[in-house]
Design a protein around this motif. Sequence first.
Motif, PDB file in Angstrom:
ATOM      1  N   GLU A  62     -16.728 -10.259  -8.418  1.00 38.30           N
ATOM      2  CA  GLU A  62     -15.524 -11.594  -7.676  1.00 38.30           C
ATOM      3  C   GLU A  62     -14.260 -10.981  -7.538  1.00 38.30           C
ATOM      4  O   GLU A  62     -13.600 -11.359  -6.426  1.00 38.30           O
ATOM      5  CB  GLU A  62     -15.926 -12.560  -8.843  1.00 38.30           C
ATOM      6  N   LEU A  63     -14.041 -10.306  -8.022  1.00 39.96           N
ATOM      7  CA  LEU A  63     -12.533  -9.241  -7.990  1.00 39.96           C
ATOM      8  C   LEU A  63     -12.770  -8.745  -6.435  1.00 39.96           C
ATOM      9  O   LEU A  63     -12.031  -8.631  -5.584  1.00 39.96           O
ATOM     10  CB  LEU A  63     -12.162  -8.524  -8.600  1.00 39.96           C
ATOM     11  N   GLY A  64     -13.808  -7.940  -6.106  1.00 42.71           N
ATOM     12  CA  GLY A  64     -13.698  -7.459  -5.241  1.00 42.71           C
ATOM     13  C   GLY A  64     -12.862  -6.676  -4.234  1.00 42.71           C
ATOM     14  O   GLY A  64     -11.908  -5.659  -5.683  1.00 42.71           O
ATOM     15  N   ASP A  65     -12.783  -6.411  -3.160  1.00 45.43           N
ATOM     16  CA  ASP A  65     -11.600  -5.720  -2.793  1.00 45.43           C
ATOM     17  C   ASP A  65     -10.502  -6.112  -3.223  1.00 45.43           C
ATOM     18  O   ASP A  65      -9.893  -6.808  -1.650  1.00 45.43           O
ATOM     19  CB  ASP A  65     -11.591  -4.710  -1.201  1.00 45.43           C
ATOM     20  N   CYS A  66      -9.339  -6.499  -3.709  1.00 45.97           N
ATOM     21  CA  CYS A  66      -8.715  -8.134  -4.631  1.00 45.97           C
ATOM     22  C   CYS A  66      -7.218  -8.060  -3.555  1.00 45.97           C
ATOM     23  O   CYS A  66      -6.798  -6.533  -3.239  1.00 45.97           O
ATOM     24  CB  CYS A  66      -7.976  -8.340  -5.364  1.00 45.97           C
ATOM     25  N   GLN A  67      -6.581  -8.903  -3.009  1.00 49.53           N
ATOM     26  CA  GLN A  67      -5.642  -9.103  -2.469  1.00 49.53           C
ATOM     27  C   GLN A  67      -4.933 -10.287  -2.334  1.00 49.53           C
ATOM     28  O   GLN A  67      -4.343 -10.677  -1.899  1.00 49.53           O
ATOM     29  CB  GLN A  67      -5.747  -8.682  -1.080  1.00 49.53           C
ATOM     30  N   ARG A  68      -4.999 -10.922  -3.912  1.00 47.77           N
ATOM     31  CA  ARG A  68      -4.685 -12.203  -3.770  1.00 47.77           C
ATOM     32  C   ARG A  68      -3.522 -11.553  -4.189  1.00 47.77           C
ATOM     33  O   ARG A  68      -2.741 -13.292  -4.208  1.00 47.77           O
ATOM     34  CB  ARG A  68      -5.410 -12.560  -5.347  1.00 47.77           C
ATOM     35  N   CYS A  69      -3.017 -10.786  -4.716  1.00 49.04           N
ATOM     36  CA  CYS A  69      -1.097 -10.642  -4.600  1.00 49.04           C
ATOM     37  C   CYS A  69      -0.506 -10.210  -4.410  1.00 49.04           C
ATOM     38  O   CYS A  69      -1.457  -7.986  -3.626  1.00 49.04           O
ATOM     39  CB  CYS A  69      -0.805 -10.929  -6.543  1.00 49.04           C
ATOM     40  N   GLY A  70       0.090  -9.533  -3.916  1.00 46.81           N
ATOM     41  CA  GLY A  70       1.269  -8.488  -3.370  1.00 46.81           C
ATOM     42  C   GLY A  70       0.968  -6.931  -3.508  1.00 46.81           C
ATOM     43  O   GLY A  70       1.299  -5.803  -3.323  1.00 46.81           O
ATOM     44  N   LEU A  71      -0.159  -6.868  -5.276  1.00 49.55           N
ATOM     45  CA  LEU A  71       0.350  -5.610  -5.841  1.00 49.55           C
ATOM     46  C   LEU A  71      -0.736  -4.891  -4.893  1.00 49.55           C
ATOM     47  O   LEU A  71      -0.562  -3.723  -4.912  1.00 49.55           O
ATOM     48  CB  LEU A  71      -0.035  -6.196  -7.465  1.00 49.55           C
ATOM     49  N   HIS A  72      -1.295  -5.408  -3.543  1.00 50.50           N
ATOM     50  CA  HIS A  72      -2.423  -4.345  -3.549  1.00 50.50           C
ATOM     51  C   HIS A  72      -1.543  -3.915  -2.688  1.00 50.50           C
ATOM     52  O   HIS A  72      -2.580  -2.729  -1.970  1.00 50.50           O
ATOM     53  CB  HIS A  72      -3.547  -5.520  -2.656  1.00 50.50           C
ATOM     54  N   GLU A  73      -1.102  -3.856  -1.881  1.00 49.22           N
ATOM     55  CA  GLU A  73       0.003  -3.323  -1.312  1.00 49.22           C
ATOM     56  C   GLU A  73      -0.251  -1.777  -1.619  1.00 49.22           C
ATOM     57  O   GLU A  73       0.066  -1.087  -0.988  1.00 49.22           O
ATOM     58  CB  GLU A  73       1.332  -4.353  -0.900  1.00 49.22           C
ATOM     59  N   GLY A  74       0.705  -1.346  -2.803  1.00 51.67           N
ATOM     60  CA  GLY A  74       1.194  -0.144  -3.180  1.00 51.67           C
ATOM     61  C   GLY A  74      -0.270   0.327  -3.758  1.00 51.67           C
ATOM     62  O   GLY A  74      -0.109   1.650  -5.002  1.00 51.67           O
ATOM     63  N   ARG A  75      -1.684  -0.111  -3.982  1.00 51.45           N
ATOM     64  CA  ARG A  75      -1.849   0.926  -5.093  1.00 51.45           C
ATOM     65  C   ARG A  75      -3.123   1.299  -4.218  1.00 51.45           C
ATOM     66  O   ARG A  75      -3.660   1.988  -3.101  1.00 51.45           O
ATOM     67  CB  ARG A  75      -3.158  -0.653  -5.931  1.00 51.45           C
ATOM     68  N   SER A  76      -3.871   2.722  -5.074  1.00 47.24           N
ATOM     69  CA  SER A  76      -4.495   3.526  -4.638  1.00 47.24           C
ATOM     70  C   SER A  76      -6.165   2.857  -5.254  1.00 47.24           C
ATOM     71  O   SER A  76      -6.942   2.937  -4.391  1.00 47.24           O
ATOM     72  CB  SER A  76      -4.546   5.002  -5.570  1.00 47.24           C
TER      73      SER A  76
ATOM     74  N   ILE B 265      -3.428  -6.398 -17.583  1.00 47.55           N
ATOM     75  CA  ILE B 265      -3.234  -7.905 -17.617  1.00 47.55           C
ATOM     76  C   ILE B 265      -3.689  -7.852 -16.178  1.00 47.55           C
ATOM     77  O   ILE B 265      -4.053  -9.232 -15.748  1.00 47.55           O
ATOM     78  CB  ILE B 265      -1.866  -8.138 -18.277  1.00 47.55           C
ATOM     79  N   VAL B 266      -2.343  -7.535 -15.295  1.00 48.77           N
ATOM     80  CA  VAL B 266      -2.780  -7.290 -13.329  1.00 48.77           C
ATOM     81  C   VAL B 266      -3.423  -5.676 -13.673  1.00 48.77           C
ATOM     82  O   VAL B 266      -3.549  -4.637 -14.169  1.00 48.77           O
ATOM     83  CB  VAL B 266      -1.622  -7.148 -13.033  1.00 48.77           C
ATOM     84  N   LYS B 267      -4.334  -6.156 -12.694  1.00 51.21           N
ATOM     85  CA  LYS B 267      -5.348  -4.547 -12.608  1.00 51.21           C
ATOM     86  C   LYS B 267      -4.826  -3.986 -11.334  1.00 51.21           C
ATOM     87  O   LYS B 267      -5.121  -2.781 -10.743  1.00 51.21           O
ATOM     88  CB  LYS B 267      -6.692  -4.776 -12.448  1.00 51.21           C
ATOM     89  N   CYS B 268      -3.361  -3.740 -10.610  1.00 50.49           N
ATOM     90  CA  CYS B 268      -2.785  -2.762  -9.782  1.00 50.49           C
ATOM     91  C   CYS B 268      -1.882  -2.876 -10.314  1.00 50.49           C
ATOM     92  O   CYS B 268      -0.768  -2.963 -10.833  1.00 50.49           O
ATOM     93  CB  CYS B 268      -3.038  -3.671  -9.132  1.00 50.49           C
ATOM     94  N   ARG B 269      -1.424  -1.706 -10.639  1.00 51.44           N
ATOM     95  CA  ARG B 269      -0.176  -1.031 -10.815  1.00 51.44           C
ATOM     96  C   ARG B 269       0.661  -2.047  -9.888  1.00 51.44           C
ATOM     97  O   ARG B 269       0.857  -1.541  -8.610  1.00 51.44           O
ATOM     98  CB  ARG B 269       0.223   0.856 -10.363  1.00 51.44           C
TER      99      ARG B 269
ATOM    100  N   SER C 141       0.076 -14.851 -12.401  1.00 50.69           N
ATOM    101  CA  SER C 141      -0.890 -16.229 -12.526  1.00 50.69           C
ATOM    102  C   SER C 141      -2.304 -15.513 -11.107  1.00 50.69           C
ATOM    103  O   SER C 141      -3.657 -16.198 -11.670  1.00 50.69           O
ATOM    104  CB  SER C 141      -0.450 -17.198 -11.439  1.00 50.69           C
ATOM    105  N   ALA C 142      -2.529 -14.483 -10.377  1.00 50.31           N
ATOM    106  CA  ALA C 142      -2.806 -14.607  -9.628  1.00 50.31           C
ATOM    107  C   ALA C 142      -4.325 -13.544  -9.713  1.00 50.31           C
ATOM    108  O   ALA C 142      -5.597 -13.376  -9.777  1.00 50.31           O
ATOM    109  CB  ALA C 142      -2.518 -13.335  -8.521  1.00 50.31           C
ATOM    110  N   CYS C 143      -4.208 -12.426 -11.569  1.00 47.52           N
ATOM    111  CA  CYS C 143      -5.209 -11.425 -12.313  1.00 47.52           C
ATOM    112  C   CYS C 143      -4.792 -12.552 -13.416  1.00 47.52           C
ATOM    113  O   CYS C 143      -5.855 -11.890 -13.502  1.00 47.52           O
ATOM    114  CB  CYS C 143      -3.855 -10.276 -12.555  1.00 47.52           C
ATOM    115  N   ARG C 144      -4.760 -13.628 -13.593  1.00 50.60           N
ATOM    116  CA  ARG C 144      -5.082 -14.075 -14.965  1.00 50.60           C
ATOM    117  C   ARG C 144      -6.816 -14.411 -15.083  1.00 50.60           C
ATOM    118  O   ARG C 144      -7.061 -14.410 -16.294  1.00 50.60           O
ATOM    119  CB  ARG C 144      -3.963 -15.611 -15.507  1.00 50.60           C
TER     120      ARG C 144
HETATM  121  S1  SF4 Z   1      -3.213  -7.604  -8.889  1.00 53.39           S
HETATM  122 FE1  SF4 Z   1      -5.049  -8.790  -9.847  1.00 53.39          FE
HETATM  123  S2  SF4 Z   1      -4.683 -10.390  -8.684  1.00 53.39           S
HETATM  124 FE2  SF4 Z   1      -3.252  -9.145  -7.715  1.00 53.39          FE
HETATM  125  S3  SF4 Z   1      -4.127  -7.747  -5.936  1.00 53.39           S
HETATM  126 FE3  SF4 Z   1      -4.624  -6.910  -7.760  1.00 53.39          FE
HETATM  127  S4  SF4 Z   1      -6.416  -7.191  -8.699  1.00 53.39           S
HETATM  128 FE4  SF4 Z   1      -5.973  -8.116  -7.368  1.00 53.39          FE
END
Ligand code: SF4
Length: 270
Positions: free
Chosen positions: A95-109, A168-172, A185-188
Amino acid sequence: MAAGEERELVDVASAIAASAAALLRELAEEDVTEFERLEGPAAALPSATPTAPTTPRSPRSPRSPVTRVAAMVPGTRGPISWNGDRPTLEEVRTELGDCQRCGLHEGRSKIVFGDGHANAGLMFIGEGPGEHEDRQGLPFVGRAGELLTQMIEKGIGLPRRDVYICNIVKCRPPRNRNPLPPEVSACRPFLDGQIRAVAPRVIVTLGKPAASLLLDREVAITRLRGSWQEYQGIPLMPTLHPAYLLRKYTPENRRAVWQDLQAAFERAGA
Ligand code: SF4
């Protein structure tokens, strides 16, 4: 600039300022006055710690009948849902998939979902991935991760693979800042999905941000650690973050963490 965009910028700036203020309070609470480069292998926890038997855990209750569970997730993809009130970790990850639900996706590897036993009695939760975790896609794999492994394996005598570890959040977050409220909130829902999937008997939070975010209040970790709390009906033991322990590797802090982990281990009957 449109009025809506301006308001959005002000909201983001306010959230960043609040996060910076919280970080400064946290550093002050932990008596951090300077940052130093850490070198050499992580020191081991005291070898005198007793080893606990790795007895098989009692059988888990069977999964409940299938029901539809749904939660609204802020961001780009509407409601999430999975079948069952106890989804599998795979279902939550899918369900998480290639998540872009919050801005943290922009800087993650890489997304750092979690690691460990799918039915662990003990679940460790930090606030977010750091640089090494982001690169490898695994939680707690840097020097702090090495120390966490030692805390688990030498401190309570469990192989690390027998516990479950996530954040708690999955992206750095950039520059390892604390996650902002909209990011949490987006990752919770996915953290809650992981908790429902693993159904641990005890949660151990690592450090002040993780305890504050799960308990929905700002906590003073050096005072709160060692005292039982609760998250969604599950006993929660707040303890110090291994990165803090690396900075302040004192006998008092080692003893404190060892006591917290022993208490968690005993209550989990892990
Ligand atoms: S921190 Fe969580 S909600 Fe935000 S982009 Fe990463 S996986 Fe998605």
